[in-house]
Design an enzyme around this catalytic site. Structure first.
Site, PDB file in Angstrom:
ATOM      1  N   CYS A 118      -4.552  27.987  13.838  1.00 25.07           N
ATOM      2  CA  CYS A 118      -3.648  26.743  13.529  1.00 25.07           C
ATOM      3  C   CYS A 118      -4.054  26.277  12.313  1.00 25.07           C
ATOM      4  CB  CYS A 118      -3.981  25.658  14.550  1.00 25.07           C
ATOM      5  SG  CYS A 118      -5.252  24.768  14.682  1.00 25.07           S
ATOM      6  N   ARG A 119      -3.795  24.894  11.789  1.00 27.58           N
ATOM      7  CA  ARG A 119      -4.283  24.502  10.618  1.00 27.58           C
ATOM      8  C   ARG A 119      -5.677  24.563  10.280  1.00 27.58           C
ATOM      9  NH1 ARG A 119      -5.054  19.497   8.601  1.00 27.58           N
ATOM     10  NH2 ARG A 119      -4.933  19.261   6.380  1.00 27.58           N
TER      11      ARG A 119
END
Length: 153
Positions: A118-119
């Site tokens: 993810c980020r």
């Protein structure tokens, strides 16, 4: 020991016995069975309430990049939202937003190991825990795309 004591206080519900009082009224009094308490303390001493912390498997962005550079076939799942992925993703990654992982879990192969991205590593950590709870092999790419220095598509 403190964690165990809080568990007992939260989980142990003393028996309530009706005791007939004068005037025909009923009142409740707590009766703590000494033998029951002794059993609980014996379980505590044996470690029955100790919860072993299970640490999820993690991999760094650099390690993933090195494995890809060496030609390893990795199963990478990007759990970010569509607008985040549009800004760039690892070329080998497939996109399954976190909210859809549970719906698409049956499409995954339990014999493969998945790297969740993810980020920053938070959402992918939740996705990793979800997959592991369903019997899949998964690891979280810590630092997420913020730490990624490799190619993006």
């Amino acid at each position: 020991m403190n964690a165990n004591w809080y568990f007992i206080q939260r989980e142990f519900k003393p028996r309530l016995n009706k005791v007939k009082a004068s005037g025909g009224c009923h009142r409740f009094s707590e009766e703590i069975d000494r033998a029951e308490l002794d059993k609980i303390w014996a379980q505590i001493r044996q470690g029955a309430f100790d919860k072993e912390e299970v640490k999820m498997k993690e991999i760094s962005a650099k390690e993933v990049e090195q494995k890809l550079d060496q030609g390893e076939k990795l199963n990478i799942i990007d759990v970010r939202e569509a607008d985040e992925v549009a800004a760039g993703k690892i070329p080998e990654a497939i996109h399954i937003p976190l909210g859809l992982v549970e719906l698409k879990i049956s499409e995954l192969d339990k014999s493969k190991e998945y790297i969740m991205v993810c980020r920053s590593g938070g959402r992918s950590g939740r996705a990793t825990q979800l997959l592991e709870s369903h019997g899949y092999k998964a690891m979280n790419m810590v630092g997420g795309m913020l730490d990624w220095e490799g190619k993006i598509k």
